[in-house]
Design a protein around this motif. Sequence first.
Motif, mmCIF file in Angstrom:
data_model
loop_
_atom_site.group_PDB
_atom_site.id
_atom_site.type_symbol
_atom_site.label_atom_id
_atom_site.label_comp_id
_atom_site.label_asym_id
_atom_site.label_seq_id
_atom_site.Cartn_x
_atom_site.Cartn_y
_atom_site.Cartn_z
ATOM 1 N N LEU A 17 0.824 -1.208 0.000
ATOM 2 C CA LEU A 17 0.000 0.000 0.000
ATOM 3 C C LEU A 17 0.858 1.257 0.000
ATOM 4 O O LEU A 17 0.585 2.207 -0.736
ATOM 5 C CB LEU A 17 -0.952 0.019 1.196
ATOM 6 C CG LEU A 17 -2.190 -0.863 1.082
ATOM 7 C CD1 LEU A 17 -2.954 -0.881 2.393
ATOM 8 C CD2 LEU A 17 -3.083 -0.372 -0.033
ATOM 9 N N CYS A 18 1.911 1.275 0.793
ATOM 10 C CA CYS A 18 2.781 2.457 0.835
ATOM 11 C C CYS A 18 3.526 2.631 -0.483
ATOM 12 O O CYS A 18 3.680 3.752 -0.972
ATOM 13 C CB CYS A 18 3.746 2.383 2.010
ATOM 14 S SG CYS A 18 4.856 0.964 1.991
ATOM 15 N N VAL A 19 3.955 1.531 -1.067
ATOM 16 C CA VAL A 19 4.667 1.581 -2.358
ATOM 17 C C VAL A 19 3.744 2.112 -3.446
ATOM 18 O O VAL A 19 4.149 2.955 -4.261
ATOM 19 C CB VAL A 19 5.205 0.184 -2.735
ATOM 20 C CG1 VAL A 19 5.841 0.189 -4.111
ATOM 21 C CG2 VAL A 19 6.196 -0.316 -1.681
ATOM 22 N N ASN A 20 2.518 1.658 -3.453
ATOM 23 C CA ASN A 20 1.557 2.114 -4.454
ATOM 24 C C ASN A 20 1.147 3.567 -4.236
ATOM 25 O O ASN A 20 0.861 4.284 -5.197
ATOM 26 C CB ASN A 20 0.324 1.214 -4.462
ATOM 27 C CG ASN A 20 0.637 -0.173 -4.966
ATOM 28 O OD1 ASN A 20 1.534 -0.373 -5.770
ATOM 29 N ND2 ASN A 20 -0.098 -1.154 -4.477
ATOM 30 N N THR A 21 1.116 4.006 -2.984
ATOM 31 C CA THR A 21 0.730 5.372 -2.656
ATOM 32 C C THR A 21 1.861 6.357 -2.917
ATOM 33 O O THR A 21 1.644 7.439 -3.455
ATOM 34 C CB THR A 21 0.292 5.461 -1.181
ATOM 35 O OG1 THR A 21 -0.783 4.538 -0.966
ATOM 36 C CG2 THR A 21 -0.169 6.862 -0.817
ATOM 37 N N PHE A 26 8.779 4.871 -1.034
ATOM 38 C CA PHE A 26 8.840 3.495 -0.530
ATOM 39 C C PHE A 26 9.056 2.502 -1.659
ATOM 40 O O PHE A 26 8.612 2.708 -2.788
ATOM 41 C CB PHE A 26 7.531 3.131 0.200
ATOM 42 C CG PHE A 26 7.224 4.019 1.361
ATOM 43 C CD1 PHE A 26 7.858 3.837 2.574
ATOM 44 C CD2 PHE A 26 6.301 5.049 1.251
ATOM 45 C CE1 PHE A 26 7.579 4.656 3.659
ATOM 46 C CE2 PHE A 26 6.010 5.878 2.316
ATOM 47 C CZ PHE A 26 6.648 5.686 3.528
ATOM 48 N N ARG A 27 9.716 1.410 -1.322
ATOM 49 C CA ARG A 27 9.891 0.280 -2.242
ATOM 50 C C ARG A 27 10.010 -0.978 -1.395
ATOM 51 O O ARG A 27 10.198 -0.911 -0.177
ATOM 52 C CB ARG A 27 11.133 0.469 -3.097
ATOM 53 C CG ARG A 27 12.430 0.472 -2.298
ATOM 54 C CD ARG A 27 13.621 0.716 -3.181
ATOM 55 N NE ARG A 27 14.821 0.893 -2.356
ATOM 56 C CZ ARG A 27 15.899 1.524 -2.760
ATOM 57 N NH1 ARG A 27 15.945 2.050 -3.972
ATOM 58 N NH2 ARG A 27 16.943 1.632 -1.968
ATOM 59 N N LEU A 28 9.870 -2.122 -2.037
ATOM 60 C CA LEU A 28 10.064 -3.382 -1.331
ATOM 61 C C LEU A 28 11.521 -3.794 -1.442
ATOM 62 O O LEU A 28 12.133 -3.675 -2.511
ATOM 63 C CB LEU A 28 9.169 -4.484 -1.912
ATOM 64 C CG LEU A 28 7.666 -4.289 -1.746
ATOM 65 C CD1 LEU A 28 6.928 -5.523 -2.269
ATOM 66 C CD2 LEU A 28 7.270 -4.019 -0.304
ATOM 67 N N SER A 43 5.440 14.537 -1.147
ATOM 68 C CA SER A 43 5.094 15.512 -0.112
ATOM 69 C C SER A 43 4.847 14.816 1.224
ATOM 70 O O SER A 43 4.492 13.626 1.263
ATOM 71 C CB SER A 43 3.839 16.287 -0.520
ATOM 72 O OG SER A 43 2.703 15.446 -0.471
ATOM 73 N N GLU A 44 5.014 15.564 2.311
ATOM 74 C CA GLU A 44 4.733 14.999 3.629
ATOM 75 C C GLU A 44 3.276 14.574 3.738
ATOM 76 O O GLU A 44 2.962 13.593 4.401
ATOM 77 C CB GLU A 44 5.093 15.986 4.738
ATOM 78 C CG GLU A 44 6.559 16.031 5.040
ATOM 79 C CD GLU A 44 6.885 16.690 6.374
ATOM 80 O OE1 GLU A 44 5.969 16.936 7.191
ATOM 81 O OE2 GLU A 44 8.074 16.941 6.609
ATOM 82 N N GLY A 45 2.383 15.294 3.068
ATOM 83 C CA GLY A 45 0.970 14.933 3.091
ATOM 84 C C GLY A 45 0.713 13.574 2.470
ATOM 85 O O GLY A 45 -0.043 12.760 3.008
ATOM 86 N N ASN A 46 1.338 13.304 1.339
ATOM 87 C CA ASN A 46 1.170 12.003 0.686
ATOM 88 C C ASN A 46 1.827 10.888 1.490
ATOM 89 O O ASN A 46 1.302 9.778 1.571
ATOM 90 C CB ASN A 46 1.721 12.034 -0.734
ATOM 91 C CG ASN A 46 0.847 12.810 -1.680
ATOM 92 O OD1 ASN A 46 -0.317 13.079 -1.397
ATOM 93 N ND2 ASN A 46 1.397 13.203 -2.811
ATOM 94 N N MET A 53 -2.579 4.620 5.931
ATOM 95 C CA MET A 53 -3.175 3.476 5.242
ATOM 96 C C MET A 53 -2.557 2.141 5.654
ATOM 97 O O MET A 53 -3.153 1.089 5.426
ATOM 98 C CB MET A 53 -3.027 3.639 3.723
ATOM 99 C CG MET A 53 -3.875 4.750 3.162
ATOM 100 S SD MET A 53 -3.596 5.001 1.391
ATOM 101 C CE MET A 53 -4.086 3.424 0.721
ATOM 102 N N CYS A 54 -1.391 2.159 6.255
ATOM 103 C CA CYS A 54 -0.686 0.917 6.592
ATOM 104 C C CYS A 54 -1.543 0.068 7.537
ATOM 105 O O CYS A 54 -1.883 0.505 8.644
ATOM 106 C CB CYS A 54 0.652 1.236 7.245
ATOM 107 S SG CYS A 54 1.563 -0.254 7.720
ATOM 108 N N PRO A 55 -1.889 -1.151 7.131
ATOM 109 C CA PRO A 55 -2.770 -1.983 7.952
ATOM 110 C C PRO A 55 -2.148 -2.480 9.251
ATOM 111 O O PRO A 55 -2.864 -2.883 10.160
ATOM 112 C CB PRO A 55 -3.125 -3.153 7.030
ATOM 113 C CG PRO A 55 -2.012 -3.231 6.063
ATOM 114 C CD PRO A 55 -1.529 -1.814 5.871
ATOM 115 N N VAL A 56 -0.825 -2.452 9.349
ATOM 116 C CA VAL A 56 -0.171 -2.913 10.574
ATOM 117 C C VAL A 56 0.556 -1.779 11.296
ATOM 118 O O VAL A 56 1.276 -2.017 12.264
ATOM 119 C CB VAL A 56 0.786 -4.102 10.302
ATOM 120 C CG1 VAL A 56 0.018 -5.325 9.856
ATOM 121 C CG2 VAL A 56 1.855 -3.724 9.294
#
Length: 63
Positions: A17-21, A26-28, A43-46, A53-56
């Motif tokens: 989710l973070c990578v897509n956002t 972020f990357r894996l 941006s800090e907002g994004n 959004m991170c589920p954990v």
Amino acid sequence: MARTAWVDKEQCIGCELCVNTCPGVFRLDADGKSECYDSTGDSEGNIQTAIDMCPVSCIQWKG
């Protein structure tokens, strides 16, 4: 000094989710866990949206 996003890889489930956002931030890694490779890549907002959004809840601000 700007804040830096940090990922707790012990908790990360590799959901992307973070990578897509924020692909500029972020990357894996080789283990399929998220990592922040460039906190200035969006941006800090994004970045905050990715954190929220991170589920954990494994992404935090440092600094």
